[in-house]
Design a protein around this motif. Structure first.
Motif, short mmCIF file in Angstrom:
data_model
loop_
_atom_site.label_atom_id
_atom_site.label_comp_id
_atom_site.label_asym_id
_atom_site.label_seq_id
_atom_site.Cartn_x
_atom_site.Cartn_y
_atom_site.Cartn_z
N ARG A 235 18.82 45.83 3.49
CA ARG A 235 19.86 46.08 4.55
C ARG A 235 19.96 44.76 5.15
O ARG A 235 18.89 43.96 5.69
CB ARG A 235 19.23 47.02 5.60
N ASP A 238 25.41 45.19 9.89
CA ASP A 238 26.47 46.02 9.91
C ASP A 238 27.38 45.80 8.75
O ASP A 238 27.63 47.06 8.19
CB ASP A 238 27.55 45.82 11.08
N ASP A 239 27.39 44.71 8.01
CA ASP A 239 28.34 44.70 6.57
C ASP A 239 27.72 43.70 5.97
O ASP A 239 27.55 42.40 6.43
CB ASP A 239 29.78 44.55 7.27
N GLY A 241 29.13 42.50 3.28
CA GLY A 241 29.97 41.96 2.27
C GLY A 241 30.06 40.42 2.32
O GLY A 241 30.10 39.69 1.43
N HIS A 256 27.06 44.95 -3.75
CA HIS A 256 27.19 45.41 -2.32
C HIS A 256 27.22 46.90 -2.40
O HIS A 256 28.25 47.56 -3.19
CB HIS A 256 28.56 44.64 -1.79
N SER A 258 28.94 49.26 -0.65
CA SER A 258 30.03 49.59 0.10
C SER A 258 30.94 50.50 -0.87
O SER A 258 30.30 50.93 -1.86
CB SER A 258 31.07 48.61 0.60
N PRO A 264 27.77 50.14 3.48
CA PRO A 264 28.16 48.82 3.60
C PRO A 264 27.27 47.72 4.14
O PRO A 264 27.48 46.65 4.05
CB PRO A 264 29.50 49.05 4.51
N HIS A 265 26.23 48.27 4.78
CA HIS A 265 25.34 47.45 5.42
C HIS A 265 24.29 46.95 4.37
O HIS A 265 23.26 46.12 4.94
CB HIS A 265 24.41 48.46 6.51
#
Length: 293
Positions: A235, A238-239, A241, A256, A258, A264-265
């Motif tokens: 982790r 928040d994202d 990417g 990733h 997502s 997505p995190h």
């Protein structure tokens, strides 16, 4: 294992497709966990059936909530053990208790693609990993999936297999295309079965690599779920990417989480050779300096 209780397919993912096409259809459903193997929704929805995904418990399967989600239209429960992508495991006792309470009209698919790694970790950590082959020998409504794509290192040649009650295996065999596993795949799988020394080296090297990479990631402020497989669920805010994109610029490709994975995190990184692990760690340090997590 009696031969009528075993079916070999082009990877265990193909077996999942056979199971779904045999047992599912419109107005029926299958149940699994969120953040689990991406193929489960694909093969289920391709039949017109619904996939019910229950929330995770400690990044793994919540068997109690799965039991609560089962209804008269449920035909399959998918359990990835260890779970892909989080790397968590359910021990043998937990699976035993779950099967005892499962309604008779539901088939459990125990997806043990990473069983070689999990068995090694279980011996090291004092846990009983699986009694899945006992279920098969008892002709219980359980399908156990294995593959040569992980510890055996044969992902590209596509050989997997499943074991279960003879009657069910017979139904799946009727759905199997005429040309499934290549002669090259058969030869590679037979050689891999005989190469026990390779498996011992592979699972030990994986455990050493997982411990190193996990500890070094923790120093970088990356939250890593303790793994029972050959990958790490990580982790990074928040994202993830941007983090994944920058890693790729450093020559490291991670997944990733997502899209269909619903996380997505996070990203998933595979444990590699010692040299690859060091490359990953160097890349992580560079990217961590550029991205706040």
């Amino acid at each position: 294992m009696p031969v009528e209780q075993v079916l070999v397919t082009a990877g265990s993912t193909t077996f999942l497709d056979l199971i779904a096409r045999t047992l599912l259809g419109p107005r029926l459903n299958a149940v699994t966990s969120q953040h689990s193997f991406i193929v489960y929704p694909i093969v289920t929805r391709a039949t017109g059936a619904q996939l019910v995904e229950v929330p995770t418990l400690n990044d793994g399967y919540d068997l109690e909530r799965i039991l609560e989600a089962i209804d008269v239209n449920t035909r399959i429960v998918y359990i990835s053990n260890p779970n892909n992508p989080t790397g968590t495991v359910l021990d043998a006792a937990a699976i035993d208790r779950f099967l005892e309470r499962l309604p008779s009209h539901v088939i459990t698919v125990l997806d043990e693609a990473y069983c070689d790694y999990a068995s090694y970790f279980a011996a090291e950590r004092g846990l009983e990993y699986s009694r899945s082959l006992e279920y098969v020998r008892q002709q219980r409504p359980v399908i156990v999936l294995r593959t040569f794509s992980k510890a055996h290192g044969l992902a590209g040649v596509r050989v997997g297999y499943g074991m279960g009650p003879a009657e069910l295996i017979g139904y799946f065999a009727r759905m199997k295309p005429a040309f499934m596993v290549s002669s090259l795949g058969e030869a590679a799988a037979q050689a891999a079965l005989a190469d026990e020394e390779h498996i011992r080296k592979a699972v030990r090297a994986n455990a050493i690599g997982a411990e190193l990479v996990t500890s070094e990631m923790a120093k970088l402020g990356i939250d890593v779920v303790p793994t029972w497989a050959n990958f790490l669920f990580c982790r990074v805010g928040d994202d993830a990417g941007d983090f994944c994109r920058l890693l790729q610029e450093e020559g490291v490709i991670v997944r990733h989480m997502s899209g269909g994975w619903g996380a997505p995190h996070a990203f998933r990184a595979t444990i590699g050779t010692p040299e690859q692990n060091q490359h990953l760690l160097r890349a992580l340090k560079k990217v961590r300096a550029r991205v706040t997590v």
